[in-house]
Scaffold this motif. Sequence first.
Motif, PDB file in Angstrom:
ATOM      1  N   ALA A   1       0.834  -1.208   0.000  1.00  0.00           N
ATOM      2  CA  ALA A   1       0.000   0.000   0.000  1.00  0.00           C
ATOM      3  C   ALA A   1       0.864   1.251   0.000  1.00  0.00           C
ATOM      4  N   ARG A   2       0.242   2.324  -0.465  1.00  0.00           N
ATOM      5  CA  ARG A   2       0.846   3.649  -0.442  1.00  0.00           C
ATOM      6  C   ARG A   2       0.171   4.477   0.647  1.00  0.00           C
ATOM      7  N   VAL A   3       0.948   5.012   1.569  1.00  0.00           N
ATOM      8  CA  VAL A   3       0.405   5.823   2.662  1.00  0.00           C
ATOM      9  C   VAL A   3      -0.019   7.175   2.089  1.00  0.00           C
ATOM     10  N   SER A   4      -1.260   7.590   2.403  1.00  0.00           N
ATOM     11  CA  SER A   4      -1.773   8.820   1.824  1.00  0.00           C
ATOM     12  C   SER A   4      -2.766   9.457   2.799  1.00  0.00           C
ATOM     13  N   LEU A   5      -3.449  10.488   2.313  1.00  0.00           N
ATOM     14  CA  LEU A   5      -4.438  11.222   3.105  1.00  0.00           C
ATOM     15  C   LEU A   5      -5.608  11.565   2.197  1.00  0.00           C
ATOM     16  N   TYR A   6      -6.831  11.306   2.677  1.00  0.00           N
ATOM     17  CA  TYR A   6      -8.030  11.706   1.927  1.00  0.00           C
ATOM     18  C   TYR A   6      -8.338  13.150   2.300  1.00  0.00           C
ATOM     19  N   GLU A   7      -7.963  14.072   1.405  1.00  0.00           N
ATOM     20  CA  GLU A   7      -7.973  15.498   1.739  1.00  0.00           C
ATOM     21  C   GLU A   7      -9.333  16.059   2.138  1.00  0.00           C
ATOM     22  N   PRO A   8     -10.466  15.694   1.452  1.00  0.00           N
ATOM     23  CA  PRO A   8     -11.750  16.333   1.818  1.00  0.00           C
ATOM     24  C   PRO A   8     -12.136  16.143   3.280  1.00  0.00           C
ATOM     25  N   ARG A   9     -11.768  14.971   3.883  1.00  0.00           N
ATOM     26  CA  ARG A   9     -12.111  14.746   5.292  1.00  0.00           C
ATOM     27  C   ARG A   9     -10.901  14.819   6.216  1.00  0.00           C
ATOM     28  N   GLY A  10      -9.722  14.884   5.638  1.00  0.00           N
ATOM     29  CA  GLY A  10      -8.523  14.890   6.466  1.00  0.00           C
ATOM     30  C   GLY A  10      -8.248  13.542   7.100  1.00  0.00           C
ATOM     31  N   ASP A  11      -8.727  12.449   6.452  1.00  0.00           N
ATOM     32  CA  ASP A  11      -8.545  11.106   7.004  1.00  0.00           C
ATOM     33  C   ASP A  11      -7.251  10.500   6.474  1.00  0.00           C
ATOM     34  N   TYR A  12      -6.435  10.017   7.387  1.00  0.00           N
ATOM     35  CA  TYR A  12      -5.237   9.268   7.017  1.00  0.00           C
ATOM     36  C   TYR A  12      -5.685   7.904   6.514  1.00  0.00           C
ATOM     37  N   GLN A  13      -5.152   7.446   5.364  1.00  0.00           N
ATOM     38  CA  GLN A  13      -5.595   6.190   4.786  1.00  0.00           C
ATOM     39  C   GLN A  13      -4.472   5.562   3.974  1.00  0.00           C
TER      40      GLN A  13
END
Length: 454
Positions: free
Chosen positions: A83-95
């Motif tokens: 997996a690639r560590v990222s962030l879902y920007e609209p909610r600020g959720d780390y995913q």
Amino acid sequence: MSTNNRNILTVSRLNAEVRLCLERDIGIVWLSGEISNFTAAVSGHWYLSLKDNQSQVKCAMFRGNNRRVTFKPKNGDQVLVRARVSLYEPRGDYQLILESMQPEGDGRLQQEFEQRKQALAAEGLFAQSEKKPLPAQPRRIGIITSKTGAALHDILHVLKRRDPSLPVVIYPTLVQGRDAAVSIAQAIGRANSRAECDVLIVGRGGGSLEDLWCFNEEIVARTIAASTIPIVSAVGHEVDVTIADFVADMRAPTPSAAAELVSRDLSYRLQQYQQREQALSRAMADVLYRQQRHLTQLSHRLSHQHPRTRLQQQSQRLDELQRRMQQAMMTKIRRAQAQCSQLDGRLQRATPIHTIHRQQGHVSQLEQRINHAMDAHLQHAQQRLHTLMATLDAVSPLATLTRGYSITRTDDGKVVTQTEQLSVGQTLHTHLREGDITSTVTALTPASVSPAQD
């Protein structure tokens, strides 16, 4: 305390910076865990959480990647993911953005295989320059395998068919289980110390990745690399690949094929051609492997700047909005249904049918009263009519006619009451009680005063 406006970030800018930091500084990771909250969206993307006993992390696997998954994930599965560590920007959720997924058992072995392969390749154990050529005319062949396995039977059958005079030495060993790797390494060492063979065939029949794992062990790889006798690796079927195949001087797709390679009836030119073909294949595989690694690195660098990342986030956002819209629609429908039920109840309570029934009863009563009033009025009118008829009859000229009197009229209908109205020769019409008389005046006698009575 003053604040420089240039140091103030928007929430969107902060989330974008955090996402870039996560993707740049951490990048690709391997992770094992249990699947929970698994959802397959209508867009084809998968959303899930990976958890252990203490923590969990949200994950998204987009349609282009999950198509390559060979099993159907479900809640409770233990998996190994890349997996690639990222962030879902609209909610600020780390995913995590998942790129591959395997069941944990097979995945761990495959990961360990790739890591060990890269480490040994970096040391040069797979280098073509380290490969020893096979003898053109071997004087004696050594076979390192299980003495009870099908591989030994296949090799002996081929050697007997092709060159029955060729001597064979069997070095029995374990080819599966915890102690198999050490046993194989000891057999190779024993063959080298005895130095009685020109070439060695090391292998076994096919099996799962776990069954063939002893040929991926580091002790076997290093022992093969250190062997002074050329070694042909013949592990499993053609599709099975082990680290022993990369380290050996030549790889045969099956044990029978290994026997074909070392048999004497192969011409030197054909054997040389096959050796060169194998060398070329290994060199190509090595070049392709390095190019693949370089391509993967470039792909990761590109993915940080590629619009696909933004599209994936927008697609994930679209899935989220669709779920929220469906929930809002269901809530609105439930409210409308409840309101309809309330209005229906009020309508049932306010229905005019009861009022109509009451008014119909009242109308019936009024109708009866009108009928009674009309009957009474009719009886009163009849009684009055009878009274007027009796009165009229009493003063009616017809009653006078009944007593013997008559009525005389001229031609123009005037009633004759005195002689002054008539003239001699005039026609008269006399109406009796029964019948009429038409007469002509012949004489007129004026009325006279009656004589006085004495």
